[in-house]
Design a protein around this motif. Sequence first.
Motif, PDB file in Angstrom:
ATOM      1  N   ASP A  41      41.900  64.826  30.502  1.00 17.85           N
ATOM      2  CA  ASP A  41      41.244  66.158  30.274  1.00 17.85           C
ATOM      3  C   ASP A  41      40.145  66.119  31.738  1.00 17.85           C
ATOM      4  O   ASP A  41      39.950  67.245  32.613  1.00 17.85           O
ATOM      5  CB  ASP A  41      40.273  66.025  29.158  1.00 17.85           C
ATOM      6  CG  ASP A  41      39.938  67.542  28.883  1.00 17.85           C
ATOM      7  OD1 ASP A  41      40.380  68.641  28.844  1.00 17.85           O
ATOM      8  OD2 ASP A  41      38.616  67.615  28.860  1.00 17.85           O
ATOM      9  N   GLY A  42      39.353  65.102  31.792  1.00 18.56           N
ATOM     10  CA  GLY A  42      38.494  65.063  32.981  1.00 18.56           C
ATOM     11  C   GLY A  42      38.821  65.142  34.256  1.00 18.56           C
ATOM     12  O   GLY A  42      38.511  65.921  35.297  1.00 18.56           O
ATOM     13  N   ALA A  43      40.285  64.677  34.357  1.00 16.51           N
ATOM     14  CA  ALA A  43      40.887  64.824  35.614  1.00 16.51           C
ATOM     15  C   ALA A  43      41.673  66.187  35.760  1.00 16.51           C
ATOM     16  O   ALA A  43      42.137  66.356  36.955  1.00 16.51           O
ATOM     17  CB  ALA A  43      41.978  63.832  35.537  1.00 16.51           C
ATOM     18  N   GLY A  44      41.187  67.124  34.888  1.00 18.87           N
ATOM     19  CA  GLY A  44      41.755  68.374  34.973  1.00 18.87           C
ATOM     20  C   GLY A  44      43.388  68.747  34.476  1.00 18.87           C
ATOM     21  O   GLY A  44      43.807  69.763  34.485  1.00 18.87           O
ATOM     22  N   ASP A  45      43.759  67.593  33.537  1.00 15.28           N
ATOM     23  CA  ASP A  45      45.257  67.962  33.102  1.00 15.28           C
ATOM     24  C   ASP A  45      44.981  68.546  31.760  1.00 15.28           C
ATOM     25  O   ASP A  45      44.082  68.260  31.060  1.00 15.28           O
ATOM     26  CB  ASP A  45      45.855  66.476  32.932  1.00 15.28           C
ATOM     27  CG  ASP A  45      45.860  65.817  33.998  1.00 15.28           C
ATOM     28  OD1 ASP A  45      46.646  66.331  35.159  1.00 15.28           O
ATOM     29  OD2 ASP A  45      45.730  64.525  34.160  1.00 15.28           O
ATOM     30  N   ALA A  46      46.146  69.210  31.453  1.00 16.86           N
ATOM     31  CA  ALA A  46      46.475  69.958  30.083  1.00 16.86           C
ATOM     32  C   ALA A  46      46.640  68.810  29.188  1.00 16.86           C
ATOM     33  O   ALA A  46      47.642  68.158  29.367  1.00 16.86           O
ATOM     34  CB  ALA A  46      47.369  70.726  29.764  1.00 16.86           C
ATOM     35  N   VAL A  47      45.959  68.649  27.956  1.00 22.15           N
ATOM     36  CA  VAL A  47      45.898  67.563  27.118  1.00 22.15           C
ATOM     37  C   VAL A  47      45.922  68.281  25.458  1.00 22.15           C
ATOM     38  O   VAL A  47      45.452  69.023  25.224  1.00 22.15           O
ATOM     39  CB  VAL A  47      44.573  66.644  27.041  1.00 22.15           C
ATOM     40  CG1 VAL A  47      44.794  65.667  25.903  1.00 22.15           C
ATOM     41  CG2 VAL A  47      44.546  66.021  28.407  1.00 22.15           C
ATOM     42  N   THR A  48      47.046  67.513  24.990  1.00 23.55           N
ATOM     43  CA  THR A  48      47.250  67.892  23.631  1.00 23.55           C
ATOM     44  C   THR A  48      47.264  66.590  22.699  1.00 23.55           C
ATOM     45  O   THR A  48      47.918  65.522  23.225  1.00 23.55           O
ATOM     46  CB  THR A  48      48.589  68.334  23.284  1.00 23.55           C
ATOM     47  OG1 THR A  48      48.586  69.752  23.997  1.00 23.55           O
ATOM     48  CG2 THR A  48      48.858  68.791  21.643  1.00 23.55           C
ATOM     49  N   ILE A  49      46.356  66.413  21.861  1.00 25.51           N
ATOM     50  CA  ILE A  49      46.410  65.263  21.035  1.00 25.51           C
ATOM     51  C   ILE A  49      46.690  65.550  19.537  1.00 25.51           C
ATOM     52  O   ILE A  49      46.566  66.567  19.135  1.00 25.51           O
ATOM     53  CB  ILE A  49      44.787  64.752  21.006  1.00 25.51           C
ATOM     54  CG1 ILE A  49      43.878  65.621  20.591  1.00 25.51           C
ATOM     55  CG2 ILE A  49      44.490  64.448  22.459  1.00 25.51           C
ATOM     56  CD1 ILE A  49      42.570  65.187  20.259  1.00 25.51           C
TER      57      ILE A  49
ATOM     58  N   ALA B  82      38.170  66.818  20.794  1.00 29.87           N
ATOM     59  CA  ALA B  82      38.662  67.897  21.593  1.00 29.87           C
ATOM     60  C   ALA B  82      37.128  68.569  21.991  1.00 29.87           C
ATOM     61  O   ALA B  82      37.079  69.172  23.239  1.00 29.87           O
ATOM     62  CB  ALA B  82      39.296  69.359  20.683  1.00 29.87           C
ATOM     63  N   ALA B  83      36.095  68.531  21.110  1.00 29.60           N
ATOM     64  CA  ALA B  83      34.734  69.153  21.415  1.00 29.60           C
ATOM     65  C   ALA B  83      34.207  68.232  22.377  1.00 29.60           C
ATOM     66  O   ALA B  83      33.321  68.840  23.394  1.00 29.60           O
ATOM     67  CB  ALA B  83      33.897  68.991  20.214  1.00 29.60           C
ATOM     68  N   LEU B  84      34.531  67.105  22.673  1.00 31.24           N
ATOM     69  CA  LEU B  84      34.288  66.318  23.715  1.00 31.24           C
ATOM     70  C   LEU B  84      34.698  66.522  25.259  1.00 31.24           C
ATOM     71  O   LEU B  84      34.001  66.249  26.170  1.00 31.24           O
ATOM     72  CB  LEU B  84      34.183  64.671  23.592  1.00 31.24           C
ATOM     73  CG  LEU B  84      33.517  64.256  22.219  1.00 31.24           C
ATOM     74  CD1 LEU B  84      33.930  62.668  21.992  1.00 31.24           C
ATOM     75  CD2 LEU B  84      31.865  64.288  22.394  1.00 31.24           C
ATOM     76  N   GLY B  85      35.858  67.322  25.121  1.00 32.26           N
ATOM     77  CA  GLY B  85      36.585  67.607  26.315  1.00 32.26           C
ATOM     78  C   GLY B  85      36.485  69.167  26.726  1.00 32.26           C
ATOM     79  O   GLY B  85      35.547  69.763  26.234  1.00 32.26           O
ATOM     80  N   LYS B  86      37.202  69.483  27.766  1.00 32.22           N
ATOM     81  CA  LYS B  86      36.967  70.832  28.348  1.00 32.22           C
ATOM     82  C   LYS B  86      38.095  71.754  27.655  1.00 32.22           C
ATOM     83  O   LYS B  86      37.912  72.795  27.126  1.00 32.22           O
ATOM     84  CB  LYS B  86      37.314  70.862  29.806  1.00 32.22           C
ATOM     85  CG  LYS B  86      36.002  70.296  30.530  1.00 32.22           C
ATOM     86  CD  LYS B  86      36.585  69.813  32.164  1.00 32.22           C
ATOM     87  CE  LYS B  86      35.488  68.983  32.619  1.00 32.22           C
ATOM     88  NZ  LYS B  86      36.157  68.380  33.874  1.00 32.22           N
ATOM     89  N   THR B  87      39.479  71.224  27.715  1.00 24.75           N
ATOM     90  CA  THR B  87      40.526  72.248  27.078  1.00 24.75           C
ATOM     91  C   THR B  87      41.519  71.320  26.176  1.00 24.75           C
ATOM     92  O   THR B  87      42.668  71.635  26.502  1.00 24.75           O
ATOM     93  CB  THR B  87      41.233  72.841  28.375  1.00 24.75           C
ATOM     94  OG1 THR B  87      41.765  71.617  29.203  1.00 24.75           O
ATOM     95  CG2 THR B  87      40.349  73.625  29.144  1.00 24.75           C
ATOM     96  N   ILE B  88      41.001  70.236  25.472  1.00 20.22           N
ATOM     97  CA  ILE B  88      41.982  69.752  24.669  1.00 20.22           C
ATOM     98  C   ILE B  88      42.491  70.654  23.378  1.00 20.22           C
ATOM     99  O   ILE B  88      41.534  70.850  22.925  1.00 20.22           O
ATOM    100  CB  ILE B  88      41.486  68.350  24.301  1.00 20.22           C
ATOM    101  CG1 ILE B  88      40.851  67.453  25.413  1.00 20.22           C
ATOM    102  CG2 ILE B  88      42.135  67.486  23.214  1.00 20.22           C
ATOM    103  CD1 ILE B  88      40.048  65.959  25.071  1.00 20.22           C
ATOM    104  N   GLU B  89      43.901  70.504  23.231  1.00 19.12           N
ATOM    105  CA  GLU B  89      44.354  71.048  22.403  1.00 19.12           C
ATOM    106  C   GLU B  89      44.615  70.171  21.074  1.00 19.12           C
ATOM    107  O   GLU B  89      44.994  68.951  21.535  1.00 19.12           O
ATOM    108  CB  GLU B  89      45.731  71.875  22.455  1.00 19.12           C
ATOM    109  CG  GLU B  89      45.478  73.039  23.514  1.00 19.12           C
ATOM    110  CD  GLU B  89      46.620  73.888  23.923  1.00 19.12           C
ATOM    111  OE1 GLU B  89      47.656  73.699  22.938  1.00 19.12           O
ATOM    112  OE2 GLU B  89      46.681  74.277  24.811  1.00 19.12           O
TER     113      GLU B  89
END
Length: 132
Positions: free
Chosen positions: A12-20, A32-39
Motif C-alpha cells: 500500500d505504501g508503494a502505491g499498489d492496490a491492495v486487497t486483504i 485497512a485503517a492503517l493504510g491508504k487504499t486497502i480493501e
Amino acid sequence: TGIGRAIALAFDGAGDAVTITGRRDDPLKETAALGKTIETRVADICDEASVAALFDQPYDVVIANAGMGMAGKLRDTSLDDFNAMLSVNLTGVFLTFRAALDGMGQGGRLIAIGSVDGATTLFQVRMNQQAF
C-alpha cells in the motif's frame, strides 16, 4: 495481523492496490485503517467456494500467508485438529493459488509465506521423545 499486515502496508505504501482477506472482519478493518487504499474481503481459505469468490477480479500478486500451528504432544492431538491444520496450511494455499491462476496474466506472482515452525517442528519431535 503480523507478517500479513506488514506486507499489506508495504505494498500500500508503494502505491499498489491492495486487497486483504481473512476469516475475521475486525482485524482486516484495523489493517485497512492503517493504510491508504486497502480493501478487505472476509473469506475462509479452507472453503473452495469462498476462495473462488475472492478472484472475481485479476491480481498481479497473490500472497498466501494464512497459517495454523498446534502445541502439545502428538499422542494428545486429535485427527480433527491435525486435519484443520493441514486444511489451513496446505489446502488453503492450493485453493488460493489455483483460483488465482485463472485471472492472472503471464507476469503474475504467487508467493507462499511459511513459518519457521514448519521447518523446525520435525526436528524438535525427533530430538524430544517427550513430544510423543
